[in-house]
Scaffold this active site. Structure first.
Site, PDB file in Angstrom:
ATOM      1  N   ASP A 120       0.861  -1.172   0.000  1.00  0.00           N
ATOM      2  CA  ASP A 120       0.000   0.000   0.000  1.00  0.00           C
ATOM      3  C   ASP A 120       0.900   1.225   0.000  1.00  0.00           C
ATOM      4  OD1 ASP A 120      -3.106   0.728   0.718  1.00  0.00           O
ATOM      5  OD2 ASP A 120      -1.669   2.267   1.353  1.00  0.00           O
ATOM      6  N   SER A 533      -1.348   5.129  -6.064  1.00  0.00           N
ATOM      7  CA  SER A 533      -1.369   3.896  -5.269  1.00  0.00           C
ATOM      8  C   SER A 533      -0.318   2.889  -5.709  1.00  0.00           C
ATOM      9  CB  SER A 533      -2.741   3.251  -5.382  1.00  0.00           C
ATOM     10  OG  SER A 533      -2.798   2.465  -6.551  1.00  0.00           O
TER      11      SER A 533
END
Ligand code: MIC
Ligand code: SF4
Length: 646
Positions: A120, A533
């Site tokens: 992440d 991301s």
């Protein structure tokens, strides 16, 4: 070695290969890994393909915090798969409802001096606890779980000296918005932002976490704060005092670049649509009507943040034209708020209390109305990320968010009156009941629901690439543009064939179908292609559609690594003018007799030549040629050769 920066000290302790010279490739030993559900299913499918019986890290964690809606079986099946795989391979499983990975990790596991690799992009939150914490694609995290080092370009170290103390109603979010204003969304690429100076001790660990979290928006590899008495206090309050150690840069450490911020001079700031670096003073926007306010996300959902919100809301009501949502970062935050009587003011104000999860941050629920103005304490305001394509999303601190919720318009929070006194507990109320230790599981059966499709097989790179330019984008294209968030598309994260049909769906609805019809082709991009991301789906899905190469002015770090991992050539224009001279529909041809640093593409439509660079290490070259890192691993496993993943 004398005169080292803090980042260099931790990197030096974890250096497996290479020299700490900015720009050179280094390999780091990874102590901890984390995954979350929406990148985790792929990461564990990849880990399974590596054929390693147990994780080899000191600590590996699997969180469920993104795909929380259970509209049908799909997300629930993913959660069950993740729980089974965690039990089997020795990973701690954080159950759905426990909270957001970065907040939970900071509270319960972060440890000064260690390295963390997470699937992440906001993994650098743990830099607030003096860690080298890096976001990466799932495959790189899977490799780290299998005991492989993490390879990256040694970043430059930017020293950010903090002086002074924040004024009332100005908070950590304003510090990072100021950094974003200075650096922009690409100013941190291949850099580490290291904070030091007398202002550091005035910031608590969760405040530091807000700053390191959103350092990701500058494109930085990571951000880091020293480990000091404030760190010790936080660890002790979390019942983890024994994990503390002092760690800071040497007095005369020299930084590659320097920034100085006087905390006492900062004012409340706001990032305007649609980019986190579009920063202005809140006072310049006063009076803009606000339809929605969302407080939470991994950036601003700590107990400290929500105590402030609670104190400002106490005895007041949310404005009738504004909807306020609050999501705590963890069950611990919620429980502590509830026990101290600070949850009640939130409920009484009319705030909508959501689950302890990402929720609206990634368009999972609470999409704003048509053309609405939404103020959020989150970290990204990319167009459409909220789920409403024409909404105007602004990024603000919890103080500014609360001021807007009470007044129905943007208000400088300094107009709210006296700043409330916030008392943090000496000891947090602690419960780890929602973490399942692998040793606790009698049953470690892995159950795969029908939405979990096997990893696709990718063929080796052909010697000649020919195809059409299927898409030409501008600068700063995000991975949300490539594979959007939202509950519908995100529930397909374990199903590459299905999710690939949504590739670029909000940029060009016809893209996926055209790519399939033409058997793939090329994408032309501007600067900072793939920012945002870590989702490897933004590489996997185009690969599945047959995309062979992306030719851009420059790439964002994590996305570049993901492209290489899945065998898409990341090419950069030598002459940026060639970007202007290449158009949608042009037929390009690239001979690849050998993959070298400089290549020439022939634009057959225009009869021109485009010079491009390909910056790959020897091993990366091998991976790309094999059709990606996973294809190479599978080949090695099949041949029963040494399972060296890299
Ligand atoms: C995000 O904030 O964009 C996400 C959703 O957390 C992503 C991970 C993902 O796409 O699953 C990230 O930041 O890496
Ligand atoms: Fe979740 Fe949003 Fe943080 Fe991503 S940025 S981890 S979606 S809260």
């Amino acid at each position: 070695m004398p005169n080292q920066t803090l980042a260099q000290k931790i990197i030096a302790k974890h250096l497996v290969e290479g020299k700490m010279v900015a720009g050179e490739e280094v390999a780091l030993k990874i102590d901890h890994t984390l995954t979350q559900d929406s990148t985790g299913t792929m990461a564990y499918l990849e880990f399974e393909a590596m054929g390693v019986p147990k994780v080899k890290t000191e600590l590996s964690l699997s969180f469920v915090d993104h795909n929380m809606l259970q509209n049908d079986y799909r997300n629930a099946d993913d959660h069950r798969y993740l729980q089974g795989v965690a039990a089997k391979y020795g990973v701690i499983f954080s159950r759905p409802g426990n909270g957001i990975c970065h907040q939970l990790y900071l509270e319960r596991f972060a440890r000064p001096g260690r390295t963390l690799l997470g699937s992440d992009s906001h993994t650098p939150t743990a830099g607030g606890m003096c860690m080298i914490a890096i976001g990466a694609g799932g495959l790189d995290v899977a490799a780290a779980m299998a005991g492989e080092p993490f390879y990256m370009e040694m970043p430059k170290i930017v020293g950010i000296k903090l002086r002074g103390k924040l004024q009332p109603f100005v908070s950590a979010k304003d510090v990072i918005l100021q950094v974003l204003k200075i650096l922009t969304v690409k100013g941190g690429i291949n850099k580490i932002l290291e904070y030091y100076g007398p202002g550091v001790e005035t910031l608590s660990v969760p405040e530091r976490g807000t700053i390191t979290n959103m350092g990701a928006e500058t494109g930085a590899t990571t951000s880091i704060f020293p480990s000091d008495e404030t760190t010790r206090t936080f660890l002790e309050a979390q019942g983890r005092g024994m994990m503390w150690m002092e760690l800071k840069a040497d007095q005369d450490a020299a930084y590659d670049e320097n920034i100085e911020i006087d905390l006492s001079k900062l004012e409340p700031l706001i990032a305007l649509p649609h980019s986190p670096d579009n920063v202005k003073k809140v006072s310049e926007l006063e009076g803009v009507a606000v339809d929605q306010v969302c407080i939470g996300s991994c950036t601003n959902s700590s107990l400290h943040d929500l105590k402030i919100v609670s104190a400002l809301l106490r005895g007041k009501k949310v404005h009738e034209n504004t909807s306020l949502t609050v999501s705590a970062g963890s069950r611990q935050v919620m429980e502590n708020l509830a026990m101290s009587g600070e949850l009640e003011p939130l409920i009484q104000s009319g705030a909508r209390i959501l689950e302890n999860a990402c929720g609206p941050c990634i368009g999972i629920g609470q999409s704003p109305p048509t053309e609405a103005v939404s103020l959020r304490t989150f970290n990204r305001n990319f167009k459409g990320r909220s789920g409403t394509q024409n909404a105007e999303v602004y990024l603000v601190s919890p103080e500014t968010a609360t001021a807007a919720a009470l007044n129905g318009k943007i208000v400088d929070p300094r107009n709210l009156g006296k700043f409330p006194q916030i008392v943090m507990p000496e000891k947090f109320i602690l419960s780890d009941a929602m973490f399942i230790q692998p040793s606790q599981c009698a049953n470690n059966e892995i159950i795969r629901g029908p939405n979990i499709k096997p990893l696709p097989d990718f063929a080796p790179l052909p010697k000649n690439l020919q195809g059409e330019v299927l898409l030409k984008t501008g600068d700063n294209i995000t991975t949300d543009d490539i594979i959007p968030g939202g509950s519908e598309i995100m529930s397909l994260r374990s199903n590459i064939p299905q999710i690939s049909t949504y590739t670029f769906c909000h940029v060009d609805k016809t893209f996926a179908a055209r790519a399939e019809q033409r058997n793939g082709g090329f994408i032309v991009g501007g600067e900072n292609y793939g920012q945002g991301s870590s989702r490897e789906h933004a590489a996997l899905a185009p690969k599945y559609l047959g995309i062979k190469a992306i030719i851009a002015k420059s790439f964002a770090r994590i996305h570049l690594a993901n492209l290489v991992n899945f065998g898409i050539l990341p090419l950069t224009f030598v002459n940026k003018k060639d970007y202007d001279d290449t158009a949608l529909g042009d037929i390009l041809e690239l001979e690849l007799n050998c993959l070298k640093e400089h290549l020439t593409i022939v634009n057959k439509t225009r009869g021109t030549r485009i010079e491009v660079n390909l910056n790959l290490s020897r091993v990366e070259t091998e991976q790309v040629q094999a059709g990606g890192k996973l294809a190479l691993i599978k080949k090695l496993n099949k041949n029963r050769q040494c399972p060296n993943i890299r």
